[in-house]
Design an enzyme around this catalytic site. Structure first.
Site, short mmCIF file in Angstrom:
data_model
loop_
_atom_site.label_atom_id
_atom_site.label_comp_id
_atom_site.label_asym_id
_atom_site.label_seq_id
_atom_site.Cartn_x
_atom_site.Cartn_y
_atom_site.Cartn_z
CE LYS A 172 34.54 45.46 31.00
NZ LYS A 172 35.35 44.64 31.07
N GLY A 229 40.53 37.25 41.33
CA GLY A 229 40.41 36.18 40.93
C GLY A 229 38.80 35.48 40.63
CB CYS A 287 28.53 38.39 29.67
SG CYS A 287 28.91 39.62 28.23
CB CYS A 322 31.21 41.81 29.12
SG CYS A 322 31.76 40.26 29.70
CG ASP A 356 33.58 32.21 33.04
OD1 ASP A 356 34.42 31.93 31.84
OD2 ASP A 356 33.53 33.29 33.48
NE ARG A 415 50.62 36.11 37.63
CZ ARG A 415 50.20 34.60 37.68
NH1 ARG A 415 50.92 33.88 36.84
NH2 ARG A 415 49.11 34.39 38.16
CD GLU A 468 49.10 56.62 9.65
OE1 GLU A 468 49.64 56.45 8.67
OE2 GLU A 468 48.68 57.49 10.29
CB THR A 478 31.51 36.87 27.00
OG1 THR A 478 31.38 37.11 28.23
CG2 THR A 478 30.00 36.58 26.36
NE ARG A 528 49.14 37.08 44.31
CZ ARG A 528 48.43 35.85 44.74
NH1 ARG A 528 48.30 35.61 45.74
NH2 ARG A 528 48.09 35.15 43.46
CD GLU A 550 38.31 45.28 32.19
OE1 GLU A 550 38.67 44.80 31.12
OE2 GLU A 550 37.34 44.83 32.84
CG HIS A 583 48.19 59.34 7.03
ND1 HIS A 583 49.01 59.34 8.21
CD2 HIS A 583 48.31 60.86 6.90
CE1 HIS A 583 49.70 60.56 8.27
NE2 HIS A 583 49.41 61.60 7.64
CE1 TYR A 641 41.16 40.26 29.98
CE2 TYR A 641 42.38 38.79 31.34
CZ TYR A 641 41.75 39.23 30.21
OH TYR A 641 42.21 38.72 28.93
P1 NDP Z 1 42.67 37.49 37.25
O1 NDP Z 1 43.04 36.11 37.35
O2 NDP Z 1 42.79 38.01 35.94
O3 NDP Z 1 43.27 38.26 38.36
C1 NDP Z 1 43.39 37.92 39.52
C2 NDP Z 1 44.36 38.86 40.26
O4 NDP Z 1 44.12 38.71 41.54
C3 NDP Z 1 45.62 38.64 39.87
O5 NDP Z 1 46.57 39.87 39.87
C4 NDP Z 1 46.36 37.61 41.14
O6 NDP Z 1 47.69 37.94 41.50
C5 NDP Z 1 45.51 38.37 42.26
N1 NDP Z 1 45.31 37.70 43.53
C6 NDP Z 1 44.96 36.37 43.55
N2 NDP Z 1 44.66 35.93 44.75
C7 NDP Z 1 45.09 36.86 45.47
C8 NDP Z 1 45.58 36.90 46.86
N3 NDP Z 1 44.99 36.06 47.70
N4 NDP Z 1 45.72 38.06 47.36
C9 NDP Z 1 46.21 39.17 46.72
N5 NDP Z 1 45.78 38.96 45.25
C10 NDP Z 1 45.44 37.93 44.54
O7 NDP Z 1 41.13 37.56 37.61
P2 NDP Z 1 40.10 38.52 37.44
O8 NDP Z 1 39.13 38.47 38.54
O9 NDP Z 1 40.57 40.05 37.49
O10 NDP Z 1 39.24 38.17 36.19
C11 NDP Z 1 39.03 36.86 36.11
C12 NDP Z 1 38.62 36.44 34.32
O11 NDP Z 1 37.92 36.92 33.97
C13 NDP Z 1 40.03 36.87 33.68
O12 NDP Z 1 40.95 35.88 33.78
C14 NDP Z 1 39.28 36.96 32.42
O13 NDP Z 1 39.42 35.78 31.73
C15 NDP Z 1 37.93 37.41 32.60
N6 NDP Z 1 37.80 38.80 32.42
C16 NDP Z 1 37.87 39.36 31.25
C17 NDP Z 1 37.67 40.56 30.87
C18 NDP Z 1 37.92 41.25 29.74
O14 NDP Z 1 37.96 40.43 28.61
N7 NDP Z 1 38.10 42.54 29.45
C19 NDP Z 1 37.34 41.42 32.00
C20 NDP Z 1 37.11 41.02 33.30
C21 NDP Z 1 37.33 39.62 33.46
P3 NDP Z 1 48.65 37.12 40.79
O15 NDP Z 1 48.86 37.60 39.34
O16 NDP Z 1 49.89 37.04 41.63
O17 NDP Z 1 48.31 35.63 40.68
#
Ligand code: NDP
Length: 481
Positions: free
Chosen positions: A50, A291, A42, A47, A332, A204, A469, A340, A198, A181, A464, A177
């Site tokens: 970022k 991910g 974080c 966080c 995590d 999602r 609102e 976080t 994909r 972002e 307002h 995410y």
């Molecule tokens: P996410 O799980 O949110 O997203 C991973 C993305 O990668 C998905 O779109 C997934 O597709 C895609 N993906 C996975 N494997 C492959 C592959 N082999 N080829 C192509 N695409 C792939 O993970 P993030 O890394 O973005 O974030 C991890 C976590 O960190 C989040 O879930 C969240 O909890 C936390 N986070 C929170 C934030 C916040 O609060 N603002 C900011 C950043 C992170 P598909 O959807 O098809 O599975």
């Protein structure tokens, strides 16, 4: 049996540091081991940096709209090195704050990697061995690249903050995410961003209407978003895949390895990429935001009998306790909710349970969160799609051009949406897409966590003129389901 400590925490991220401090405040003798920088994902590579990059990237639009308000300003050039120097100074300051907090709480710090030797013993990378009545695993997670030849040519989110130069052209893989972002951040900083996701729609699992608007706004602001598209091949851009000579800056990892926050095996230099749709192009940088995986490797967990799940996560019960009674895990590394504030709450609940004799399960229901895209998305509770599978619902929703940017002639739209149970009138979900949605959802979250009904929202007088609102002025459902 006597131990060196009452609690040994492995991992100095948000969850581990909080648990260590709060346990020490209860009179426990506590130590913490961290093999990287205190503060964890974080603070050091997530966080905080970022969000600072989000702020940096938003100025371009601010300068643009300022002109409509009579200001004679233009954006000029963005100085990445200047921002980066300031950013790293701020992260160093925050790391020191964390260290000071631990020191003043009498938590002993080991700048070392720790491994479990048995249910009450950890071995440190400096050769020391320590015993503890309780061990808390709070080692977090790390970004993962897809299983692709040459995947090491792409960078991951950890690397972004250390880029020597901003890429001119960047490809982002993923639709979660982090991908969304950074697509917005880089686009705002003037990078030409292409994003491959994909699936059929980014983000999602979130409300369809809300994520649809985020995608639309991202595209409108210049992100070249390709849905139903993935990367199939990548290679250094040389020989057959020579970069465009006019291609501009190289998005390298030029900073010396010992100055980088996290070592990645990403290589510098332009990368040739082939996509599932047949497109081929050269990018200065490719970011895999595909991910994150729990950091459970080489921790000695299996040897001690701590169960690890399919994705590498530590298996814990509602009290964050593993099958080995003296070993707990939070954050995590348990792959419950990767946020976080959730890790911090899990740490607090652990201390409440173990050191205050008050067994406290972590409440993972109705957690508000924000995605810091531009515009932001703030969300709590069920999406329309989840709610309609659960019970009959009413949907209250409005989408409009907000006053501030409409005045400047922008086509930006925002969205305010409530999902309401027909039977109980309880607000089951709230989804906001708007500048400042993260701030708004924090407050709406209080009401929703308290079980507010639609009529409770209606009883509140509007503030307002604001965007939010609309949350208390939507009279009729737009549809039922
Ligand atoms: P996410 O799980 O949110 O997203 C991973 C993305 O990668 C998905 O779109 C997934 O597709 C895609 N993906 C996975 N494997 C492959 C592959 N082999 N080829 C192509 N695409 C792939 O993970 P993030 O890394 O973005 O974030 C991890 C976590 O960190 C989040 O879930 C969240 O909890 C936390 N986070 C929170 C934030 C916040 O609060 N603002 C900011 C950043 C992170 P598909 O959807 O098809 O599975």
């Amino acid at each position: 049996m006597s131990f060196d400590y009452d609690l040994f925490v492995i991992g100095g991220g948000s969850g581990g540091v909080r648990a260590a401090r709060v346990a020490a405040a209860e009179g426990a003798k506590v130590a913490i081991a961290e093999d990287s920088r205190m503060g964890g994902t974080c603070v050091i590579r997530g966080c905080v940096p970022k969000k600072l990059m989000v702020f940096a990237s938003e100025y371009r639009e601010t300068f643009k709209t300022a002109q409509s308000y009579g200001w004679d300003v233009t954006a000029g050039a963005f100085d990445w090195q200047k921002f980066q120097t300031h950013l790293h100074a701020e992260l160093a300051r925050l790391e020191q704050v964390y260290r000071n907090l631990l020191n003043s709480s009498d938590v002993e710090i080991f700048d070392a990697r720790a491994q479990l030797k048995d249910a009450h013993t950890v071995t440190l990378s400096n050769g020391e061995e320590k015993t503890s009545k309780h061990i808390l695993v709070a080692t977090g997670g790390r970004p993962v690249r897809p299983d692709l030849t040459n995947a090491h040519l792409g960078i991951v989110s950890d690397d972004i903050f250390d880029l020597e130069e901003l890429p001119k052209k960047m490809l982002i893989i993923g639709g979660g995410y982090i991908a969304c972002e950074f697509a917005c951040i880089m686009n705002g900083l003037g990078v030409e961003v292409t994003q491959y996701y994909r699936g059929a729609q980014i983000l999602r699992g979130f409300d369809d209407e809300a994520r649809g608007l985020v995608a639309e706004m991202m595209k409108e602001s210049g992100v070249n978003l390709h849905l139903g598209t993935n990367i199939v091949d990548l290679a250094p851009a040389e020989g057959d895949h020579a970069p465009d000579p006019a291609g501009g800056a190289r998005g390298g990892m030029g900073m010396p390895a010992n100055e980088r926050t996290v070592l990645s095996d990403a290589k510098s230099g332009p990368v040739w990429v082939k996509a599932t749709n047949g497109d081929e192009a050269v990018y200065d940088a490719v970011l895999f935001a595909t991910g994150r995986a729990p950091n459970t490797e080489n921790l000695g967990l299996e040897a001690v009998g701590v169960e690890v799940g399919r994705r590498g996560e530590v298996i814990v019960d509602a009290y964050s306790q593993t099958g080995v009674p003296s070993v707990f895990a939070i954050g995590d590394v348990t792959n419950r909710v990767q946020l976080t504030p959730v890790a911090i709450r899990e740490g607090m609940a652990f201390v409440e349970t173990v050191f205050k004799g008050n067994p406290t399960a972590v409440d993972h229901e109705l957690i508000p969160s924000a995605i810091f895209t531009q515009p932001e998305m703030g969300t709590i509770g069920l999406s329309e799609e989840e709610a309609r599978d659960q019970e009959p619902i009413e949907i209250y929703c409005t989408s409009f051009k907000p006053m501030q940017t409409a005045f400047a002639g922008c086509s930006d739209r925002v969205l305010m949406k409530l999902i309401v149970s027909k039977a109980t009138r309880v607000v089951l979900g709230c989804h906001i897409v708007a500048p400042g949605a993260g701030e708004m959802i924090q407050l709406a979250g209080v009401a929703i966590k308290m079980g507010a009904t639609k009529e409770d929202f209606d009883r509140v007088c509007a503030v307002h003129p604001t965007m939010s609102e609309e949350l208390v002025t939507m009279k009729s459902p737009v549809r039922t389901a």
